[in-house]
Design a protein around this motif. Structure first.
Motif, mmCIF file in Angstrom:
data_model
loop_
_atom_site.group_PDB
_atom_site.id
_atom_site.type_symbol
_atom_site.label_atom_id
_atom_site.label_comp_id
_atom_site.label_asym_id
_atom_site.label_seq_id
_atom_site.Cartn_x
_atom_site.Cartn_y
_atom_site.Cartn_z
ATOM 1 N N ARG A 3 13.241 -2.957 -31.402
ATOM 2 C CA ARG A 3 14.514 -2.032 -31.712
ATOM 3 C C ARG A 3 15.341 -1.716 -31.043
ATOM 4 O O ARG A 3 15.023 -2.519 -29.448
ATOM 5 N N LEU A 4 16.091 -2.042 -31.982
ATOM 6 C CA LEU A 4 18.075 -2.450 -30.946
ATOM 7 C C LEU A 4 18.699 -1.099 -31.268
ATOM 8 O O LEU A 4 18.350 -0.327 -31.866
ATOM 9 N N ALA A 5 19.221 -0.706 -30.401
ATOM 10 C CA ALA A 5 20.436 0.285 -30.156
ATOM 11 C C ALA A 5 21.897 -0.674 -29.884
ATOM 12 O O ALA A 5 21.802 -0.905 -29.006
ATOM 13 N N GLU A 6 22.574 -0.264 -30.736
ATOM 14 C CA GLU A 6 24.123 -0.537 -30.931
ATOM 15 C C GLU A 6 24.323 1.044 -30.315
ATOM 16 O O GLU A 6 24.369 1.850 -29.868
ATOM 17 N N SER A 7 25.924 -0.366 -29.416
ATOM 18 C CA SER A 7 26.731 1.528 -28.912
ATOM 19 C C SER A 7 28.495 0.103 -28.398
ATOM 20 O O SER A 7 28.059 -0.502 -28.690
ATOM 21 N N GLY A 8 29.595 1.009 -28.245
ATOM 22 C CA GLY A 8 30.806 0.849 -27.756
ATOM 23 C C GLY A 8 31.646 0.797 -29.770
ATOM 24 O O GLY A 8 32.592 0.332 -28.973
ATOM 25 N N GLY A 9 30.879 1.393 -31.135
ATOM 26 C CA GLY A 9 31.978 1.197 -31.587
ATOM 27 C C GLY A 9 32.827 2.516 -31.572
ATOM 28 O O GLY A 9 32.889 3.289 -30.519
ATOM 29 N N GLY A 10 34.198 2.486 -32.139
ATOM 30 C CA GLY A 10 35.035 3.351 -32.214
ATOM 31 C C GLY A 10 36.445 3.141 -33.036
ATOM 32 O O GLY A 10 36.092 2.411 -33.341
ATOM 33 N N LEU A 11 37.331 4.125 -32.335
ATOM 34 C CA LEU A 11 38.613 3.463 -33.417
ATOM 35 C C LEU A 11 39.149 3.335 -32.025
ATOM 36 O O LEU A 11 39.993 3.561 -31.087
ATOM 37 N N VAL A 12 39.879 2.049 -32.539
ATOM 38 C CA VAL A 12 40.933 1.039 -31.840
ATOM 39 C C VAL A 12 42.493 0.832 -33.045
ATOM 40 O O VAL A 12 41.900 0.515 -34.149
ATOM 41 N N CYS A 22 24.607 -4.443 -27.799
ATOM 42 C CA CYS A 22 23.032 -3.977 -28.490
ATOM 43 C C CYS A 22 22.054 -3.919 -27.802
ATOM 44 O O CYS A 22 21.697 -4.778 -26.458
ATOM 45 N N VAL A 23 21.436 -3.171 -26.757
ATOM 46 C CA VAL A 23 20.041 -3.196 -26.299
ATOM 47 C C VAL A 23 18.165 -3.246 -27.047
ATOM 48 O O VAL A 23 18.565 -2.242 -28.218
ATOM 49 N N ALA A 24 17.752 -3.639 -26.640
ATOM 50 C CA ALA A 24 16.514 -4.278 -27.061
ATOM 51 C C ALA A 24 15.111 -3.626 -26.706
ATOM 52 O O ALA A 24 15.024 -3.770 -25.168
ATOM 53 N N SER A 25 14.197 -3.324 -27.064
ATOM 54 C CA SER A 25 13.282 -3.001 -26.272
ATOM 55 C C SER A 25 12.117 -2.862 -27.001
ATOM 56 O O SER A 25 12.111 -3.688 -28.961
ATOM 57 N N GLY A 26 11.130 -3.807 -26.488
ATOM 58 C CA GLY A 26 9.547 -3.513 -27.803
ATOM 59 C C GLY A 26 9.426 -5.493 -27.246
ATOM 60 O O GLY A 26 9.226 -5.659 -25.585
ATOM 61 N N ARG A 27 9.175 -6.336 -28.398
ATOM 62 C CA ARG A 27 8.615 -7.858 -27.689
ATOM 63 C C ARG A 27 9.344 -8.285 -27.264
ATOM 64 O O ARG A 27 10.644 -8.043 -26.736
ATOM 65 N N THR A 28 9.708 -9.437 -26.542
ATOM 66 C CA THR A 28 10.042 -10.269 -25.672
ATOM 67 C C THR A 28 11.261 -10.297 -26.188
ATOM 68 O O THR A 28 11.500 -11.510 -27.407
ATOM 69 N N PHE A 29 11.894 -9.483 -25.137
ATOM 70 C CA PHE A 29 14.003 -10.104 -26.064
ATOM 71 C C PHE A 29 13.854 -12.329 -26.117
ATOM 72 O O PHE A 29 14.465 -12.206 -27.225
ATOM 73 N N GLY A 30 13.321 -12.602 -24.849
ATOM 74 C CA GLY A 30 14.310 -13.966 -25.098
ATOM 75 C C GLY A 30 13.527 -14.365 -26.313
ATOM 76 O O GLY A 30 13.769 -15.915 -26.267
ATOM 77 N N TYR A 95 25.995 -4.006 -36.983
ATOM 78 C CA TYR A 95 24.596 -3.694 -36.909
ATOM 79 C C TYR A 95 23.956 -5.162 -36.258
ATOM 80 O O TYR A 95 24.809 -6.579 -35.917
ATOM 81 N N CYS A 96 23.536 -4.787 -35.204
ATOM 82 C CA CYS A 96 22.556 -6.191 -34.218
ATOM 83 C C CYS A 96 21.717 -5.682 -34.931
ATOM 84 O O CYS A 96 20.834 -5.657 -34.998
ATOM 85 N N VAL A 97 20.968 -7.739 -34.274
ATOM 86 C CA VAL A 97 20.133 -8.383 -35.503
ATOM 87 C C VAL A 97 19.246 -9.114 -34.286
ATOM 88 O O VAL A 97 19.689 -9.748 -33.688
#
Length: 121
Positions: A3-12, A22-30, A95-97
């Motif tokens: 599972r991937l969750a992005e953050s940090g977007g915005g208007l610039v 992007c923070v990953a959870s679930g299977r081994t990230f590495g 998108y984080c992949v």
């Protein structure tokens, strides 16, 4: 399952900077290469950058090379995209992949929900 969750977007403003995370959870990230794609309104999804499992290798789309930098921290299960000298053409949902080391979207089995980046002129 990853599972991937992005953050940090915005208007610039053009010329500014943003850092996506992007923070990953679930299977081994590495065990997976991590990357970023983006999709602008009315356009196809396009490759931005990818970093290898170890973090020792990375490559970028020509349109962002020298302006964007991808990094990862396997201890924290995170991948980041530092974006500098932003242009209005960089406006898109990012998108984080996670998957195989490639610039092809079909190489990535896992996708985040996306985060909007808007660059004003």
């Amino acid at each position: 399952q990853v599972r991937l969750a992005e953050s940090g977007g915005g208007l610039v403003q053009a010329g500014g900077s943003l850092r996506l995370s992007c923070v990953a959870s679930g299977r081994t990230f590495g065990s997976a290469a991590m990357g970023w794609f983006r999709q602008a309104p009315g356009k196809e999804r396009e490759f931005v950058a990818v970093i290898s499992r170890s973090g020792g290798g990375a490559y970028y789309a020509e349109s962002v090379k020298a302006r964007f930098s991808i990094s990862r921290d396997n201890a924290k299960n995170t991948v980041a995209l530092e974006m500098n000298s932003l242009k209005p053409d960089d406006t898109a949902v990012y998108y984080c992949v996670a998957g195989s080391y490639s610039d092809r979207p079909e190489s990535y089995a896992y996708w985040g929900q996306g985060t909007q980046v808007t660059v004003s002129s």
